[in-house]
Motif scaffolding. Sequence first.
Motif, PDB file in Angstrom:
ATOM      1  N   CYS A  95       0.839  -1.195   0.000  1.00 35.57           N
ATOM      2  CA  CYS A  95       0.000   0.000   0.000  1.00 35.57           C
ATOM      3  C   CYS A  95       0.873   1.244   0.000  1.00 35.57           C
ATOM      4  CB  CYS A  95      -0.954   0.013   1.189  1.00 35.57           C
ATOM      5  SG  CYS A  95      -0.191  -0.061   2.816  1.00 35.57           S
ATOM      6  N   ALA A  96       0.303   2.331  -0.454  1.00 34.69           N
ATOM      7  CA  ALA A  96       1.055   3.571  -0.576  1.00 34.69           C
ATOM      8  C   ALA A  96       0.121   4.748  -0.386  1.00 34.69           C
ATOM      9  CB  ALA A  96       1.736   3.654  -1.929  1.00 34.69           C
ATOM     10  N   ALA A  97       0.707   5.899  -0.093  1.00 34.93           N
ATOM     11  CA  ALA A  97      -0.090   7.099   0.146  1.00 34.93           C
ATOM     12  C   ALA A  97       0.626   8.322  -0.375  1.00 34.93           C
ATOM     13  CB  ALA A  97      -0.363   7.249   1.647  1.00 34.93           C
ATOM     14  N   ASP A  98      -0.174   9.268  -0.824  1.00 35.98           N
ATOM     15  CA  ASP A  98       0.362  10.557  -1.228  1.00 35.98           C
ATOM     16  C   ASP A  98      -0.786  11.548  -1.225  1.00 35.98           C
ATOM     17  OD1 ASP A  98       3.197  11.368  -2.866  1.00 35.98           O
ATOM     18  OD2 ASP A  98       1.511  12.781  -2.985  1.00 35.98           O
ATOM     19  N   GLN A  99      -0.478  12.793  -0.949  1.00 31.35           N
ATOM     20  CA  GLN A  99      -1.524  13.816  -0.961  1.00 31.35           C
ATOM     21  C   GLN A  99      -1.919  14.194  -2.388  1.00 31.35           C
ATOM     22  OE1 GLN A  99       0.618  16.478   1.717  1.00 31.35           O
ATOM     23  NE2 GLN A  99      -0.960  16.186   3.256  1.00 31.35           N
ATOM     24  N   SER A 100      -1.109  13.813  -3.340  1.00 31.61           N
ATOM     25  CA  SER A 100      -1.411  14.051  -4.744  1.00 31.61           C
ATOM     26  C   SER A 100      -1.842  12.754  -5.410  1.00 31.61           C
ATOM     27  CB  SER A 100      -0.171  14.594  -5.466  1.00 31.61           C
ATOM     28  OG  SER A 100      -0.287  14.448  -6.868  1.00 31.61           O
ATOM     29  N   TYR A 101      -2.998  12.769  -6.083  1.00 35.63           N
ATOM     30  CA  TYR A 101      -3.485  11.567  -6.758  1.00 35.63           C
ATOM     31  C   TYR A 101      -2.584  11.216  -7.931  1.00 35.63           C
ATOM     32  CZ  TYR A 101      -7.019   8.259  -8.466  1.00 35.63           C
ATOM     33  OH  TYR A 101      -7.692   7.124  -8.851  1.00 35.63           O
ATOM     34  N   VAL A 102      -2.017  12.220  -8.559  1.00 35.82           N
ATOM     35  CA  VAL A 102      -1.095  11.981  -9.671  1.00 35.82           C
ATOM     36  C   VAL A 102       0.181  11.320  -9.159  1.00 35.82           C
ATOM     37  CG1 VAL A 102       0.323  13.078 -11.434  1.00 35.82           C
ATOM     38  CG2 VAL A 102      -2.023  13.855 -11.066  1.00 35.82           C
ATOM     39  N   ALA A 103       0.732  11.867  -8.097  1.00 34.77           N
ATOM     40  CA  ALA A 103       1.956  11.302  -7.523  1.00 34.77           C
ATOM     41  C   ALA A 103       1.718   9.904  -6.984  1.00 34.77           C
ATOM     42  CB  ALA A 103       2.486  12.220  -6.432  1.00 34.77           C
ATOM     43  N   LEU A 104       0.530   9.660  -6.460  1.00 36.97           N
ATOM     44  CA  LEU A 104       0.216   8.340  -5.920  1.00 36.97           C
ATOM     45  C   LEU A 104       0.456   7.273  -6.970  1.00 36.97           C
ATOM     46  CD1 LEU A 104      -1.121   6.539  -3.677  1.00 36.97           C
ATOM     47  CD2 LEU A 104      -3.265   6.915  -4.930  1.00 36.97           C
ATOM     48  N   ARG A 105       0.065   7.542  -8.198  1.00 40.43           N
ATOM     49  CA  ARG A 105       0.128   6.532  -9.235  1.00 40.43           C
ATOM     50  C   ARG A 105       1.538   6.333  -9.770  1.00 40.43           C
ATOM     51  NH1 ARG A 105      -5.087   7.251 -13.081  1.00 40.43           N
ATOM     52  NH2 ARG A 105      -3.952   5.614 -14.154  1.00 40.43           N
ATOM     53  N   THR A 106       2.406   7.278  -9.575  1.00 47.03           N
ATOM     54  CA  THR A 106       3.739   7.186 -10.185  1.00 47.03           C
ATOM     55  C   THR A 106       4.866   7.078  -9.175  1.00 47.03           C
ATOM     56  OG1 THR A 106       3.805   9.602 -10.294  1.00 47.03           O
ATOM     57  CG2 THR A 106       2.999   8.429 -12.235  1.00 47.03           C
ATOM     58  N   ASN A 107       4.806   7.856  -8.119  1.00 46.01           N
ATOM     59  CA  ASN A 107       5.911   7.881  -7.156  1.00 46.01           C
ATOM     60  C   ASN A 107       5.394   8.342  -5.799  1.00 46.01           C
ATOM     61  OD1 ASN A 107       8.522   7.717  -6.152  1.00 46.01           O
ATOM     62  ND2 ASN A 107       9.032   9.807  -6.760  1.00 46.01           N
ATOM     63  N   PRO A 108       4.605   7.500  -5.142  1.00 44.57           N
ATOM     64  CA  PRO A 108       4.020   7.921  -3.863  1.00 44.57           C
ATOM     65  C   PRO A 108       5.063   8.182  -2.794  1.00 44.57           C
ATOM     66  CG  PRO A 108       3.686   5.572  -4.238  1.00 44.57           C
ATOM     67  CD  PRO A 108       4.241   6.127  -5.507  1.00 44.57           C
ATOM     68  N   ARG A 109       4.723   9.117  -1.926  1.00 44.98           N
ATOM     69  CA  ARG A 109       5.676   9.548  -0.907  1.00 44.98           C
ATOM     70  C   ARG A 109       5.806   8.546   0.232  1.00 44.98           C
ATOM     71  NH1 ARG A 109       5.674  12.899   3.610  1.00 44.98           N
ATOM     72  NH2 ARG A 109       3.426  13.131   3.569  1.00 44.98           N
ATOM     73  N   VAL A 110       4.727   7.852   0.533  1.00 44.76           N
ATOM     74  CA  VAL A 110       4.719   6.954   1.690  1.00 44.76           C
ATOM     75  C   VAL A 110       4.412   5.534   1.225  1.00 44.76           C
ATOM     76  CG1 VAL A 110       3.723   6.491   3.953  1.00 44.76           C
ATOM     77  CG2 VAL A 110       3.850   8.852   3.107  1.00 44.76           C
ATOM     78  N   TRP A 111       5.187   4.605   1.733  1.00 43.16           N
ATOM     79  CA  TRP A 111       5.002   3.192   1.395  1.00 43.16           C
ATOM     80  C   TRP A 111       4.812   2.374   2.666  1.00 43.16           C
ATOM     81  CZ3 TRP A 111       4.547   1.016  -3.351  1.00 43.16           C
ATOM     82  CH2 TRP A 111       4.949   1.776  -4.462  1.00 43.16           C
ATOM     83  N   GLY A 112       3.972   1.355   2.544  1.00 41.84           N
ATOM     84  CA  GLY A 112       3.894   0.352   3.589  1.00 41.84           C
ATOM     85  C   GLY A 112       4.709  -0.862   3.157  1.00 41.84           C
ATOM     86  N   GLN A 113       4.936  -1.764   4.089  1.00 38.03           N
ATOM     87  CA  GLN A 113       5.665  -2.978   3.707  1.00 38.03           C
ATOM     88  C   GLN A 113       4.727  -3.872   2.908  1.00 38.03           C
ATOM     89  OE1 GLN A 113       3.803  -3.113   6.254  1.00 38.03           O
ATOM     90  NE2 GLN A 113       3.186  -5.214   6.518  1.00 38.03           N
ATOM     91  N   GLY A 114       5.270  -4.781   2.146  1.00 36.74           N
ATOM     92  CA  GLY A 114       4.448  -5.627   1.302  1.00 36.74           C
ATOM     93  C   GLY A 114       3.867  -6.815   2.034  1.00 36.74           C
ATOM     94  N   THR A 115       2.812  -7.350   1.454  1.00 37.40           N
ATOM     95  CA  THR A 115       2.222  -8.587   1.945  1.00 37.40           C
ATOM     96  C   THR A 115       2.068  -9.519   0.752  1.00 37.40           C
ATOM     97  OG1 THR A 115       0.370  -9.530   3.210  1.00 37.40           O
ATOM     98  CG2 THR A 115      -0.170  -7.714   1.722  1.00 37.40           C
ATOM     99  N   LEU A 116       2.482 -10.772   0.928  1.00 40.77           N
ATOM    100  CA  LEU A 116       2.528 -11.710  -0.182  1.00 40.77           C
ATOM    101  C   LEU A 116       1.174 -12.364  -0.411  1.00 40.77           C
ATOM    102  CD1 LEU A 116       4.141 -13.306  -2.314  1.00 40.77           C
ATOM    103  CD2 LEU A 116       4.728 -14.938  -0.499  1.00 40.77           C
ATOM    104  N   VAL A 117       0.735 -12.341  -1.657  1.00 42.04           N
ATOM    105  CA  VAL A 117      -0.476 -13.034  -2.078  1.00 42.04           C
ATOM    106  C   VAL A 117      -0.054 -14.120  -3.072  1.00 42.04           C
ATOM    107  CG1 VAL A 117      -2.631 -12.831  -3.355  1.00 42.04           C
ATOM    108  CG2 VAL A 117      -1.969 -11.054  -1.718  1.00 42.04           C
ATOM    109  N   THR A 118      -0.407 -15.350  -2.757  1.00 41.71           N
ATOM    110  CA  THR A 118      -0.091 -16.474  -3.627  1.00 41.71           C
ATOM    111  C   THR A 118      -1.383 -17.166  -4.027  1.00 41.71           C
ATOM    112  OG1 THR A 118       2.029 -16.808  -2.500  1.00 41.71           O
ATOM    113  CG2 THR A 118       1.220 -18.600  -3.891  1.00 41.71           C
ATOM    114  N   VAL A 119      -1.607 -17.271  -5.317  1.00 44.83           N
ATOM    115  CA  VAL A 119      -2.821 -17.902  -5.832  1.00 44.83           C
ATOM    116  C   VAL A 119      -2.412 -19.180  -6.551  1.00 44.83           C
ATOM    117  CG1 VAL A 119      -4.889 -17.633  -7.220  1.00 44.83           C
ATOM    118  CG2 VAL A 119      -3.853 -15.624  -6.128  1.00 44.83           C
ATOM    119  N   SER A 120      -2.874 -20.294  -6.039  1.00 43.67           N
ATOM    120  CA  SER A 120      -2.525 -21.581  -6.634  1.00 43.67           C
ATOM    121  C   SER A 120      -3.579 -21.999  -7.657  1.00 43.67           C
ATOM    122  CB  SER A 120      -2.418 -22.640  -5.541  1.00 43.67           C
ATOM    123  OG  SER A 120      -3.657 -22.821  -4.896  1.00 43.67           O
ATOM    124  N   SER A 121      -3.130 -22.744  -8.641  1.00 36.12           N
ATOM    125  CA  SER A 121      -4.056 -23.172  -9.711  1.00 36.12           C
ATOM    126  C   SER A 121      -4.720 -24.495  -9.381  1.00 36.12           C
ATOM    127  CB  SER A 121      -3.282 -23.304 -11.020  1.00 36.12           C
ATOM    128  OG  SER A 121      -2.207 -24.202 -10.871  1.00 36.12           O
TER     129      SER A 121
END
Length: 121
Positions: A95-121
């Motif tokens: 997840c990420a956050a930015d006060q600018s919607y444009v910046a959010l999509r390209t280079n957000p200022r704030v990042w959270g750590q990732g969480t792994l999603v695994t989808v098995s077939s």
Amino acid sequence: VQLQASGGGLVQAGGSLRLSCAASVGTFSGYCMGWFRQAPGKEREFVSGITWSSEHIYYAESVKDRFTISRDNAENTVYLQMDSLKPGDTAVYSCAADQSYVALRTNPRVWGQGTLVTVSS
């Protein structure tokens, strides 16, 4: 603001997961929020974004009609409901956050750590 993501895991194709991203420090006040994902060997992809008032919402074409983003500003939490999951959705979601919607999509200022999603077939 600091972000804490959770909710990843292993699920079979066709299943569902809900990711959460909470502010561990500070608040989301005024921030646009979004979710990115990165699969092994692939570039990072902007999956979904939502403005502070939820007036504007974006979905990548690859997840449209399957994923739903929402936010609870009182709880300082943003969610990503993922339905009809496919093996191709396997990735680390951040997840990420930015006060600018444009910046959010390209280079957000704030990042959270990732969480792994695994989808098995």
